[in-house]
Design an enzyme around this catalytic site. Structure first.
Site, mmCIF file in Angstrom:
data_model
loop_
_atom_site.group_PDB
_atom_site.id
_atom_site.type_symbol
_atom_site.label_atom_id
_atom_site.label_comp_id
_atom_site.label_asym_id
_atom_site.label_seq_id
_atom_site.Cartn_x
_atom_site.Cartn_y
_atom_site.Cartn_z
ATOM 1 N N TYR A 172 -30.762 -60.093 -34.338
ATOM 2 C CA TYR A 172 -29.451 -59.704 -34.872
ATOM 3 C C TYR A 172 -29.205 -58.200 -34.816
ATOM 4 O O TYR A 172 -28.117 -57.733 -35.149
ATOM 5 C CB TYR A 172 -29.272 -60.219 -36.306
ATOM 6 C CG TYR A 172 -30.334 -59.794 -37.293
ATOM 7 C CD1 TYR A 172 -30.262 -58.582 -37.969
ATOM 8 C CD2 TYR A 172 -31.411 -60.628 -37.572
ATOM 9 C CE1 TYR A 172 -31.219 -58.209 -38.887
ATOM 10 C CE2 TYR A 172 -32.387 -60.260 -38.488
ATOM 11 C CZ TYR A 172 -32.286 -59.056 -39.140
ATOM 12 O OH TYR A 172 -33.258 -58.668 -40.048
ATOM 13 N N GLU A 196 -33.780 -69.161 -48.486
ATOM 14 C CA GLU A 196 -35.017 -68.389 -48.675
ATOM 15 C C GLU A 196 -35.094 -67.821 -50.079
ATOM 16 O O GLU A 196 -36.181 -67.712 -50.655
ATOM 17 C CB GLU A 196 -35.087 -67.250 -47.647
ATOM 18 C CG GLU A 196 -36.318 -66.382 -47.768
ATOM 19 C CD GLU A 196 -36.347 -65.238 -46.758
ATOM 20 O OE1 GLU A 196 -37.373 -64.530 -46.702
ATOM 21 O OE2 GLU A 196 -35.358 -65.052 -46.028
ATOM 22 N N ASP A 242 -41.995 -64.084 -38.269
ATOM 23 C CA ASP A 242 -40.910 -63.467 -39.027
ATOM 24 C C ASP A 242 -40.970 -61.941 -38.992
ATOM 25 O O ASP A 242 -40.657 -61.319 -37.976
ATOM 26 C CB ASP A 242 -40.921 -64.012 -40.441
ATOM 27 C CG ASP A 242 -39.587 -63.812 -41.173
ATOM 28 O OD1 ASP A 242 -38.694 -63.150 -40.621
ATOM 29 O OD2 ASP A 242 -39.439 -64.319 -42.289
ATOM 30 N N ARG A 263 -35.444 -55.409 -48.488
ATOM 31 C CA ARG A 263 -34.342 -55.364 -47.536
ATOM 32 C C ARG A 263 -33.788 -53.947 -47.389
ATOM 33 O O ARG A 263 -33.372 -53.549 -46.287
ATOM 34 C CB ARG A 263 -33.236 -56.333 -47.965
ATOM 35 C CG ARG A 263 -32.222 -56.596 -46.866
ATOM 36 C CD ARG A 263 -31.222 -57.652 -47.272
ATOM 37 N NE ARG A 263 -30.271 -57.160 -48.254
ATOM 38 C CZ ARG A 263 -29.009 -57.611 -48.360
ATOM 39 N NH1 ARG A 263 -28.586 -58.582 -47.571
ATOM 40 N NH2 ARG A 263 -28.207 -57.128 -49.274
ATOM 41 N N GLN A 269 -39.014 -55.523 -36.867
ATOM 42 C CA GLN A 269 -39.597 -55.351 -38.194
ATOM 43 C C GLN A 269 -41.086 -55.033 -38.135
ATOM 44 O O GLN A 269 -41.691 -54.714 -39.173
ATOM 45 C CB GLN A 269 -39.313 -56.578 -39.056
ATOM 46 C CG GLN A 269 -37.841 -56.703 -39.413
ATOM 47 C CD GLN A 269 -37.504 -57.919 -40.252
ATOM 48 O OE1 GLN A 269 -38.375 -58.532 -40.861
ATOM 49 N NE2 GLN A 269 -36.233 -58.273 -40.301
ATOM 50 N N HIS A 284 -26.723 -66.196 -38.421
ATOM 51 C CA HIS A 284 -27.793 -65.564 -39.193
ATOM 52 C C HIS A 284 -28.050 -66.309 -40.494
ATOM 53 O O HIS A 284 -29.200 -66.598 -40.848
ATOM 54 C CB HIS A 284 -27.455 -64.100 -39.483
ATOM 55 C CG HIS A 284 -28.459 -63.417 -40.356
ATOM 56 N ND1 HIS A 284 -28.412 -63.470 -41.735
ATOM 57 C CD2 HIS A 284 -29.559 -62.671 -40.046
ATOM 58 C CE1 HIS A 284 -29.429 -62.787 -42.241
ATOM 59 N NE2 HIS A 284 -30.136 -62.290 -41.239
ATOM 60 N N HIS A 286 -38.712 -61.433 -35.899
ATOM 61 C CA HIS A 286 -37.842 -60.248 -35.827
ATOM 62 C C HIS A 286 -38.737 -59.107 -35.337
ATOM 63 O O HIS A 286 -39.413 -58.447 -36.137
ATOM 64 C CB HIS A 286 -37.241 -59.905 -37.189
ATOM 65 C CG HIS A 286 -36.502 -61.031 -37.858
ATOM 66 N ND1 HIS A 286 -35.391 -61.621 -37.294
ATOM 67 C CD2 HIS A 286 -36.713 -61.676 -39.028
ATOM 68 C CE1 HIS A 286 -34.947 -62.571 -38.101
ATOM 69 N NE2 HIS A 286 -35.739 -62.628 -39.158
ATOM 70 N N ARG A 326 -24.654 -66.506 -45.641
ATOM 71 C CA ARG A 326 -24.191 -65.244 -46.223
ATOM 72 C C ARG A 326 -23.503 -64.392 -45.161
ATOM 73 O O ARG A 326 -22.626 -63.592 -45.474
ATOM 74 C CB ARG A 326 -25.359 -64.444 -46.821
ATOM 75 C CG ARG A 326 -26.065 -65.128 -47.976
ATOM 76 C CD ARG A 326 -27.123 -64.226 -48.617
ATOM 77 N NE ARG A 326 -26.502 -63.159 -49.402
ATOM 78 C CZ ARG A 326 -26.399 -61.894 -49.030
ATOM 79 N NH1 ARG A 326 -26.861 -61.503 -47.842
ATOM 80 N NH2 ARG A 326 -25.829 -61.013 -49.810
ATOM 81 N N HIS A 367 -37.086 -71.224 -43.322
ATOM 82 C CA HIS A 367 -37.572 -71.001 -44.687
ATOM 83 C C HIS A 367 -37.443 -72.245 -45.569
ATOM 84 O O HIS A 367 -38.454 -72.822 -45.938
ATOM 85 C CB HIS A 367 -36.919 -69.789 -45.360
ATOM 86 C CG HIS A 367 -37.142 -68.504 -44.656
ATOM 87 N ND1 HIS A 367 -38.402 -68.035 -44.317
ATOM 88 C CD2 HIS A 367 -36.270 -67.578 -44.175
ATOM 89 C CE1 HIS A 367 -38.303 -66.882 -43.683
ATOM 90 N NE2 HIS A 367 -37.029 -66.585 -43.565
#
Length: 444
Positions: A137, A250, A333, A98, A77, A220, A74, A223, A284
């Site tokens: 995403y 995860e 990640d 998060r 990040q 993704h 990502h 969830r 994960h």
């Protein structure tokens, strides 16, 4: 530093003659790798004379290996580095981290996203990473218009780095089972599978013409999309010949929410509802049960582990001994630290700590280094559907060079170099990398 000004950077096309070359099992001397004008490997010769009429670039005190393949990133990040590392309210968790990530998301515009992505991709190149699966995403600059502007921003950053990218375009519909998106999550939104595939078709026409940019499909997580939607996305991805990735198990809370909503744990749900095969990568698998992980391994699918991020977030450790033969790959990640050598190191070290034993991930000859090297190269290429990660004819000429005179590799020889690099060295020993035979030295 560009190829034109970098020392020890071979020309293209031609024949590379490094002092040592990775064969897929070990480093060996007297190996020649011929690169064609199309940026692919033409042939690999062992103990033979160079082809007549071809320029030979000799690389004394250098070791040649396939460029590392980062199967899960990502890039945005990268902007969290150093943030969220104080805990005045007590111990934190993935879920408190998060919230910090959402705060970053809400403040980004196209320029900031391009800068963060470019920084991440350039750090990857300096670490010998030549291909990245960008699990993307963060789609919208303006969520009210669902503009998907950020998709092309990431592609532009990859082209500028430059790095080979598989844009793993993520479908994101819900904030949890049956929950609407809220706050920064609205920048992730896909209104429907139809909208998602329209954007995929649009992006297919916007990819770079040199073959360094391709697409993969993503849900993704369970969830962020209900099981029936994930199954439909996977069917269409298979029809199109695309790889398919998703986050899975995860966090314990994630498993509890999915089990409460759908009556099964996420991995069991995936295996029951999808025709899983080598095209699928689960990222994960930290809390996957032994029985489910063994069942997953039997499908030929891939598990992507991101040990540095999983450690940073306090996720836990997967029970890899439950699934011998599982196809492993590695990702950076959250990009809190970009080093495939360290990801590989902690893939093994995590299992050592969990099982209180050494040599947790070893091959039939008891060697750990070839297993870790495979996860960092051919495993990632397999997960991303790339002809890369091995020095074989027809594969992309994506390479990394190690400096055999670097102090961290002192006294390493052909037999010990792989383990010396993975367990005792890191990015500083990488002196250059190439994508499709085009070399760049690490940034000064």
């Amino acid at each position: 530093m560009t190829a034109a000004h970098a020392p020890n950077v071979p020309p293209v096309p031609g024949v590379l003659a490094a002092e040592l070359t990775w064969t897929g099992e070990r480093f060996a001397p007297d190996v020649l790798v011929e690169v064609g004008t199309d940026g692919r490997i033409v042939r690999v010769l062992r103990g033979e004379r160079p082809p007549a009429g071809r320029a030979v670039t000799r690389l004394p005190r250098r070791a040649l290996l396939p460029g590392f393949v980062d199967a899960h990133s990502h890039a945005f990040q990268r902007g969290l580095r150093g943030r969220g590392e104080s805990f005045p309210a007590g111990a934190g968790s993935f879920w408190t981290w998060r919230e910090e990530m959402y705060a970053l998301v809400e403040g980004l515009d196209a320029a900031a996203l391009h800068d963060l992505s470019l920084r991440a991709f350039r750090e990857m190149r300096a670490a010998g990473i030549t291909a990245v699966g960008e699990f993307h995403y963060l789609h919208h600059e303006n969520p009210e218009r669902a503009d998907f502007r950020f998709d092309e921003v990431v592609l532009a950053a990859a082209a500028a780095a430059p790095i080979r990218i598989v844009l793993l375009q993520a479908y994101y519909e819900t904030g949890g089972p049956g929950q609407p998106l809220a706050g920064g999550q609205r920048r992730f939104a896909c209104a429907s599978p139809q909208q998602y595939w329209r954007q995929m078709d649009h992006l297919a026409g916007r990819l770079g013409a040199d073959g360094t940019q391709t697409l993969g499909a993503v849900a993704h997580s369970l969830r962020a999309a209900p099981p029936e939607t994930v199954a439909a996305l996977h069917r269409e991805a298979r029809r199109r010949g695309l790889v398919f990735h998703l986050h899975l198990e995860e966090q314990r809370r994630e498993i509890e929410e999915i089990e409460a909503a759908y009556g099964r744990r996420p991995m069991a749900l995936l295996l029951d509802e999808l025709a899983v095969g080598p095209e699928l990568t689960a990222v994960h698998c930290t809390h996957t049960s032994a029985a489910d992980l063994a069942r997953f391994a039997a499908t030929g699918a891939n598990a992507c582990l991101c040990p540095l991020t999983e450690a940073n977030l306090g996720d836990g450790l997967p029970a890899l001994d439950a699934a011998p033969g599982l196809h492993l790959c590695l990702g950076t990640d959250s990009n809190a630290r970009i080093s495939m050598a360290e990801e590989a190191r902690w893939l093994e070290y995590g299992q050592r700590l969990a099982g209180e034993r050494r040599g947790a991930l070893r091959d039939a000859n008891g060697r750990v280094a070839p297993v870790l090297m495979a996860a960092a190269t051919r495993g990632g290429a397999r997960a991303l559907g790339l002809p890369a990660g091995d020095l074989v004819p027809g594969h992309w000429a994506d390479f990394a060079l190690l400096d055999l005179d670097h102090p961290s590799l002192a006294r390493a020889d052909a037999g010990t170099l792989a383990a010396a690099f993975l367990f005792g060295a890191g990015n500083a020993a990488v002196t250059a990398s190439a994508v499709a035979g085009r070399w760049d030295a690490p940034p000064a």
